[in-house]
Design a protein around this motif. Structure first.
Motif, PDB file in Angstrom:
ATOM      1  N   TYR B 133     -47.808 129.703  66.865  1.00  0.00           N
ATOM      2  CA  TYR B 133     -49.136 129.700  67.472  1.00  0.00           C
ATOM      3  C   TYR B 133     -50.217 129.995  66.429  1.00  0.00           C
ATOM      4  CZ  TYR B 133     -46.994 129.407  72.065  1.00  0.00           C
ATOM      5  OH  TYR B 133     -46.292 128.982  73.157  1.00  0.00           O
ATOM      6  N   ALA B 134     -51.382 129.377  66.641  1.00  0.00           N
ATOM      7  CA  ALA B 134     -52.502 129.574  65.716  1.00  0.00           C
ATOM      8  C   ALA B 134     -53.094 130.977  65.861  1.00  0.00           C
ATOM      9  CB  ALA B 134     -53.571 128.513  65.966  1.00  0.00           C
ATOM     10  N   ALA B 135     -53.015 131.521  67.069  1.00  0.00           N
ATOM     11  CA  ALA B 135     -53.548 132.868  67.299  1.00  0.00           C
ATOM     12  C   ALA B 135     -52.631 133.636  68.235  1.00  0.00           C
ATOM     13  CB  ALA B 135     -54.948 132.784  67.897  1.00  0.00           C
ATOM     14  N   THR B 136     -52.348 134.870  67.870  1.00  0.00           N
ATOM     15  CA  THR B 136     -51.570 135.762  68.724  1.00  0.00           C
ATOM     16  C   THR B 136     -52.362 137.048  68.904  1.00  0.00           C
ATOM     17  OG1 THR B 136     -49.513 134.830  67.894  1.00  0.00           O
ATOM     18  CG2 THR B 136     -49.351 136.942  69.004  1.00  0.00           C
ATOM     19  N   ILE B 197     -54.974 141.171  66.429  1.00  0.00           N
ATOM     20  CA  ILE B 197     -55.260 139.737  66.422  1.00  0.00           C
ATOM     21  C   ILE B 197     -54.665 139.132  65.161  1.00  0.00           C
ATOM     22  CG2 ILE B 197     -57.070 137.976  66.415  1.00  0.00           C
ATOM     23  CD1 ILE B 197     -58.872 140.086  67.829  1.00  0.00           C
ATOM     24  N   ASP B 198     -53.741 138.219  65.377  1.00  0.00           N
ATOM     25  CA  ASP B 198     -53.070 137.566  64.263  1.00  0.00           C
ATOM     26  C   ASP B 198     -53.485 136.097  64.296  1.00  0.00           C
ATOM     27  OD1 ASP B 198     -51.405 136.818  62.278  1.00  0.00           O
ATOM     28  OD2 ASP B 198     -49.532 137.247  63.328  1.00  0.00           O
ATOM     29  N   VAL B 203     -59.171 129.106  67.242  1.00  0.00           N
ATOM     30  CA  VAL B 203     -58.700 128.455  68.465  1.00  0.00           C
ATOM     31  C   VAL B 203     -59.772 128.590  69.534  1.00  0.00           C
ATOM     32  CG1 VAL B 203     -56.892 128.424  70.221  1.00  0.00           C
ATOM     33  CG2 VAL B 203     -56.348 129.206  67.946  1.00  0.00           C
ATOM     34  N   SER B 204     -59.942 127.540  70.320  1.00  0.00           N
ATOM     35  CA  SER B 204     -60.807 127.624  71.490  1.00  0.00           C
ATOM     36  C   SER B 204     -60.195 126.797  72.610  1.00  0.00           C
ATOM     37  CB  SER B 204     -62.204 127.100  71.140  1.00  0.00           C
ATOM     38  OG  SER B 204     -63.007 127.164  72.296  1.00  0.00           O
ATOM     39  N   ASN B 231     -54.525 125.233  69.688  1.00  0.00           N
ATOM     40  CA  ASN B 231     -55.381 124.238  70.306  1.00  0.00           C
ATOM     41  C   ASN B 231     -54.558 123.182  71.034  1.00  0.00           C
ATOM     42  OD1 ASN B 231     -58.040 125.153  69.732  1.00  0.00           O
ATOM     43  ND2 ASN B 231     -57.692 124.643  67.578  1.00  0.00           N
ATOM     44  N   GLU B 232     -54.981 122.910  72.271  1.00  0.00           N
ATOM     45  CA  GLU B 232     -54.390 121.849  73.095  1.00  0.00           C
ATOM     46  C   GLU B 232     -52.908 122.009  73.374  1.00  0.00           C
ATOM     47  OE1 GLU B 232     -55.781 117.972  72.304  1.00  0.00           O
ATOM     48  OE2 GLU B 232     -57.830 118.638  72.020  1.00  0.00           O
TER      49      GLU B 232
END
Lengths: 14, 257
Positions: B133-136, B197-198, B203-204, B231-232
């Protein structure tokens, strides 16, 4: 407005 | 046959309570690694994935794969008869018609025993790929619940934007707009209050708040919740349980404007 997608668009049935 | 003994009925009561409004009839797939469940909601927007590892039970015995098709409304009725602190034992034969639940009170000599009739459930199973994942984001589960509830008063949807500044939950509705921004935060005395926040890339994504508020019924299972975003792709909301067991929810994003 944004459309709600469904999970099948991302995950395949197994 | 299956025989799985939980020290506290509370765990199963909370798990079932957290998912019963999202999914109705589920297969509890039992094998020697534990008891797993995967089910989508009727609209195929959200998915529940539960894993109760064999280590979460003592003892745990399951000789072969057994699928227990259970209606969660029925299970809720029976679990209501268990005290939170009761020892709970699940039992089933190899080709069962019923699942047997025994509740034992540690304090009194009370033993309750129930059978629930099983159903034949032909459930679609989705393969969930391993995702980087781009953000965790790890945060207090109560905080996430509060943000979702507060924003739902204004809007049906929330955008979750994660950047190096932090994570921003934002919504727009008829009466106005609102947002909550969290930054990484470490509380040495109360690690459950940490926000971590990793991020590998910004990401949005936009999600339905109705589903997120529903997932938050699991908040009592774990002090922290983990949100995984790319994303997506669907959002992963994870409540970690003891012994590497977990309750996960996946939610398909809203796409396009």
């Amino acid at each position: 407005t944004a459309q709600q997608s469904r999970l099948e668009g991302f995950f395949r049935p197994v | 046959m299956l025989e799985a003994r939980l020290e506290q009925a509370n765990l199963l009561k909370k798990v079932v309570d957290a998912i019963k409004d999202l999914v109705q009839d589920c297969n509890f797939d039992c094998n020697d690694s534990g008891i797993a469940l995967q089910a989508m909601d009727n609209s195929h927007v959200a998915l529940v994935s539960m894993m109760l590892k064999s280590e979460s039970f003592s003892p745990f015995r399951c000789d072969r794969n057994i699928a227990l098709g259970i209606n969660l409304t029925s299970l809720t009725k029976v679990l209501r008869a268990a005290q939170n602190e009761d020892i709970l034992t699940l039992k089933a034969e190899d080709a069962p018609d019923v699942v047997n639940l025994v509740f034992e009170s540690a304090e009194s000599d009370r033993i309750s025993e129930y059978d629930i009739k099983l159903m034949d459930i032909d459930q679609e199973h989705l393969g969930i790929p391993e995702t980087e994942y781009a953000a965790t984001i790890s945060m207090p589960s109560a905080e996430f619940q509060r943000i979702c509830r507060d924003l739902m008063a204004l809007s049906e949807s929330v955008s979750i934007e994660c950047s190096k500044e932090g994570v921003k939950f934002a919504c727009q509705g008829d009466i106005g707009s609102g947002s909550v921004t969290l930054r990484s935060h470490t509380n040495v005395d109360k690690p459950e209050m940490n926000v971590e926040i990793d991020l590998t890339e910004p990401v949005s994504l936009t999600f339905s708040l109705k589903y997120l508020v529903g997932f938050c019924k699991a908040s009592s299972l774990s002090g922290q919740v983990k949100l995984c975003l790319s994303n997506e792709v669907p959002l992963l909301v994870e409540y970690a349980l003891a012994n590497n067991s977990y309750l996960r929810f996946y939610l398909a994003p809203k796409i396009g404007d």
